[in-house]
Design an enzyme around this catalytic site. Structure first.
Site, mmCIF file in Angstrom:
data_model
loop_
_atom_site.group_PDB
_atom_site.id
_atom_site.type_symbol
_atom_site.label_atom_id
_atom_site.label_comp_id
_atom_site.label_asym_id
_atom_site.label_seq_id
_atom_site.Cartn_x
_atom_site.Cartn_y
_atom_site.Cartn_z
ATOM 1 N N HIS A 178 -4.749 -12.889 -3.330
ATOM 2 C CA HIS A 178 -4.865 -11.689 -2.509
ATOM 3 C C HIS A 178 -6.051 -11.749 -1.550
ATOM 4 C CE1 HIS A 178 -4.559 -7.563 -1.234
ATOM 5 N NE2 HIS A 178 -5.845 -7.417 -1.490
ATOM 6 N N HIS A 186 0.803 -1.238 0.000
ATOM 7 C CA HIS A 186 0.000 0.000 0.000
ATOM 8 C C HIS A 186 0.833 1.285 0.000
ATOM 9 C CE1 HIS A 186 -4.137 -1.161 -0.144
ATOM 10 N NE2 HIS A 186 -3.984 -2.066 0.816
#
Length: 490
Positions: A343, A235
């Site tokens: 994911h 991120h």
């Protein structure tokens, strides 16, 4: 949800006061960014007094912060049901809709507020801003239909891009990524400098060409005595990515890695993260792997900062090219035919096989259901069976679902990412479903550890390394996010 009268009759003054006290405690947790604790207390307040719209609206914004868009939407809708004139609840629901890419539904909520409060300038401004986004997206879609055959990667003219004399950063050698290049690039980025656009475009074009040849499920072979590392969400936290490499060594042919999606968004060094990771992918294509996450998608990038960051540091054309590249990222990996890594998580149906995943046509934005969607969005739950997703996309799956999938496909366990965990990881479903999350102190607020998993090829036993966040330059998370969306989520 049943009202309190249907269960126990009128709400006592004692319950009303107790609920308000719980709400005030929850607000304090919310201010400290302790959203799970806040949600727990808002829920207790709702149990005491299920007729107060404020409690639902407050729980909605806490769920938004945790990316539980489905729950946020449900709570905001309940608040509206309880109080049709409660403006904040419409704003919360609009933010949830926008998070799910449902911009027209968000616009309807703003439109309703402007109709019932025609003199409210704030409502008018929000309606206007949302309308601009809806029109812009419609325009982009119209252009993409007109240019359906245009391939951005093929339309880039690298020869026309000159390297200025004053550029002193890392350079590709004969158009190729080398260890020298990527080592210099990482140091260059630590100094908050920018890779030349010619090299940036070349990396993207080359990565796309490589990824296009890969299957949707990539099989990885790890030798018995060899080490293999799996990392979760990054991120855009570049300096924490550098710390992973400091703790665990740089990627190499003898130190292979798999990064399991959500490389970008939220954190404001996403460009630095993705070019570092893509450089390693080109340098060690058979020893460095990358899975697509739910944030390697257009709607997420539009809201959570990556698209804005690329457009600011480079161009909107490059942002479009990233979308094109992300469409080709593999959806899952399988290590030694025994460990599946994706994911998000597992599926709404029990009959999915590894071959079904291999056959997925992934060159697109994820649909709202089906195998591709669930690989990117689903989450485990402790209860047996399945439940609707707290995110509003994908599903929640229990230990029985995990066991059935593993048995059907001859696997030992699954690794997934996608969720913040206080310790950086979580072992669930009797050790058969492991979550790993590699962005410590997520968004500079969550206080969580980061983690990565190491294993050897022989027993594939997961070993966990945890670490704290490291300092980074004073650029706040979400600095490049859609400003209107940021405002709604305050």
């Amino acid at each position: 949800m049943a009202t309190n009268e249907e269960i126990t009759g009128p709400i006592s003054q004692e319950d009303i006061e107790a609920a308000d006290k719980l709400k005030n405690e929850a607000n304090e947790y919310f201010k400290k960014q302790s959203y799970n604790n806040a949600i727990e207390l808002y829920s207790k307040a709702i149990e005491k007094n299920p007729k107060n719209a404020v409690y639902f609206a407050n729980r909605s914004i806490a769920n938004l912060r945790l990316e539980n868009f489905g729950y946020a939407l449900s709570d905001a809708s309940k608040a509206i049901e309880l109080d049709r004139a409660y403006t904040k609840a419409y704003y919360r629901r609009a933010a949830a809709y926008m998070s799910l890419g449902k911009y027209k539904l968000a616009l309807k909520d703003f439109e309703f507020v402007t109709k019932v409060r025609p003199n409210d300038q704030d409502a008018k401004m929000k309606y206007t801003e949302c309308n601009k986004i809806v029109k812009k997206i419609a325009f982009e879609k119209a252009i993409s239909v007109d240019k359906k055959e245009v391939n951005i990667a093929d339309s880039i003219n690298l020869d026309a891009m000159t390297i200025e004399d004053e550029y002193v950063g890392p350079a590709l050698e004969d158009g190729k990524v080398t260890l020298k290049f990527v080592t210099e690039l990482m140091e260059f980025y630590k100094q908050q400098k920018k890779l030349h656009k010619k090299y940036a475009y070349k990396i993207l074009i080359d990565v796309k060409a490589y990824l296009q040849k890969q299957p949707s499920l990539v099989d990885i072979k790890v030798a018995d005595e060899a080490k293999f590392t799996v990392c979760g969400d990054i991120h855009g936290q570049y300096y924490d990515l550098m710390n992973i490499f400091k703790l665990n060594g740089l990627p190499s042919e003898t130190n292979p890695y798999l990064f399991n999606g959500d490389f970008v968004d939220r954190g404001s060094f996403s460009v630095e993260c993705i070019f570092t990771l893509f450089s390693f992918k080109l340098l060690f294509p058979d020893h460095f792997y990358m899975s697509r996450g739910n944030h390697e998608t257009l709607d997420m990038n539009r809201m959570y900062g990556f698209r804005g960051e690329v457009s600011s540091k480079y161009t909107s054309q490059m942002a479009d090219l990233f979308t094109e590249v992300y469409n080709w990222l593999p959806l899952a990996h399988c290590i030694n035919s025994r460990v599946m890594v994706m994911h998000g998580g597992l599926f709404s149906k029990d009959d999915v096989t590894l071959d079904d995943i291999r056959k997925v046509d992934r060159n697109k934005q994820p649909p709202e259901d089906g195998i591709m969607c669930e690989l990117l969005w689903s989450d485990p739950q402790p209860m047996m069976g399945r439940a609707p997703s707290k995110r509003g996309v994908g599903c929640q799956f229990g230990p029985d679902v995990t066991n059935t999938f593993l048995q059907r496909n001859g696997l030992d366990y699954v690794i997934r990412s996608h969720e913040v965990k206080n310790d950086g990881y979580e072992v669930a479903h009797d050790g058969k479903c492991i979550t790993v999350f590699s962005a410590p102190n997520y968004c500079d607020t969550m206080g969580n550890l980061g983690a990565f998993i190491t294993m050897n090829g022989k027993d594939l036993k997961p070993n966990f390394t945890t670490y704290e966040a490291v300092p980074h330059p004073d650029v706040k998370p979400m600095a490049y996010a859609n400003s209107f969306f940021n405002m709604l989520c305050q």
